[in-house]
Design an enzyme around this catalytic site. Sequence first.
Site, PDB file in Angstrom:
ATOM      1  N   LYS A 189     -10.711  18.399 -11.823  1.00  0.00           N
ATOM      2  CA  LYS A 189     -11.334  18.985 -12.639  1.00  0.00           C
ATOM      3  C   LYS A 189     -11.874  18.770 -14.108  1.00  0.00           C
ATOM      4  CE  LYS A 189      -8.459  22.480 -10.792  1.00  0.00           C
ATOM      5  NZ  LYS A 189      -7.493  24.065 -11.551  1.00  0.00           N
ATOM      6  N   HIS A 261      -3.677  23.217  -0.873  1.00  0.00           N
ATOM      7  CA  HIS A 261      -3.025  23.161  -1.172  1.00  0.00           C
ATOM      8  C   HIS A 261      -1.233  22.862  -1.166  1.00  0.00           C
ATOM      9  CE1 HIS A 261      -4.554  22.770  -5.742  1.00  0.00           C
ATOM     10  NE2 HIS A 261      -3.440  23.464  -6.207  1.00  0.00           N
ATOM     11  N   HIS A 287      -3.181  16.053 -13.738  1.00  0.00           N
ATOM     12  CA  HIS A 287      -2.483  17.454 -14.494  1.00  0.00           C
ATOM     13  C   HIS A 287      -2.625  17.353 -16.093  1.00  0.00           C
ATOM     14  CE1 HIS A 287       0.337  19.260 -11.842  1.00  0.00           C
ATOM     15  NE2 HIS A 287      -1.244  19.687 -11.292  1.00  0.00           N
TER      16      HIS A 287
END
Length: 317
Positions: A189, A261, A287
């Site tokens: 991301k 997921h 993360h």
Amino acid sequence: MTVESACGGYLQHLTVERGLAANTTESYQRDLRRYAAHLASRGVLVLAGVATADVAEFLATLRTGDGEHPPLAASSAARAVIAVRGMHAYALRSGLAGADPAAEVAPPAPPRRLPKAIAIADVERLLEAAGAVEDPDPRVLRDRALLEFLYGTGARISEATGLDLDDLQITTPSGQEERNDPAVVLNGKGGKQRFVPVGSYAVRALDAYLVRARPALARRASRAAPAVFLNARGGRLTRQGAWGVLTQAAERCGLAGISPHTLRHSFATHLLDGGADIRVVQELLGHASVATTQVYTLVTVDKLREVYAAAHPRALG
């Protein structure tokens, strides 16, 4: 400045300057389009005319629904309010507005949901259901390689389908010894990259696919694609196509409620169960904050409680 123009400028800012993923930007676009329509229905067309009560009322309609839209879950409503707050904060910073009417409107707190992970035995059943690495069908080899890769690296489905051949570091030039550190570069991301090792089972499945299956799929396309995972026509496998691969394998082995997921959650949970440090798992998952990763520790604590309650002679009385 009109509300519609401010929303457009904010979305462009997210895309160009913040580098948000296309899926996130599209979700924000839908939320802001609904917000602008909500204000317009009340005669508010310019930023200067927006009051805190207007934003609060928008939040209320998200949760209760209106004549056009059904009620949203707390998580979806929270995302919409975050989009609205971000737009107004951006407008204030950019000098497009003299005040931020959304600053005092907090998004609803979504209920805390533990990620769903499946047992190692169920993962093995799922992988076997995808097919064998000895199968002559190119699509079977691709499906097995895809699922092995998702579980072996903890990659998001978009990271797997966006993977290019240059991102793989699992082979060596001819004549050299076999690599003992196979790895992959994942594009996560916000354009962030991370380096993730690839386990031997995933390497074996990928090797079978890349050598015996991918060339056959690639020949079906008029133009060569750099993607690792190809569809039946030789183009890049889509997220929907990858989802279909997983759901078909899950149906064949009788596993319900499985999503891409699920394999990512299982990857993280099994690492922590095996004694991996949470900071390492954070890096492997990509993360930004360890707080996001800590939700997996709750899963393992629950498992410890179950084992304790079942095994200790004085756990229950």
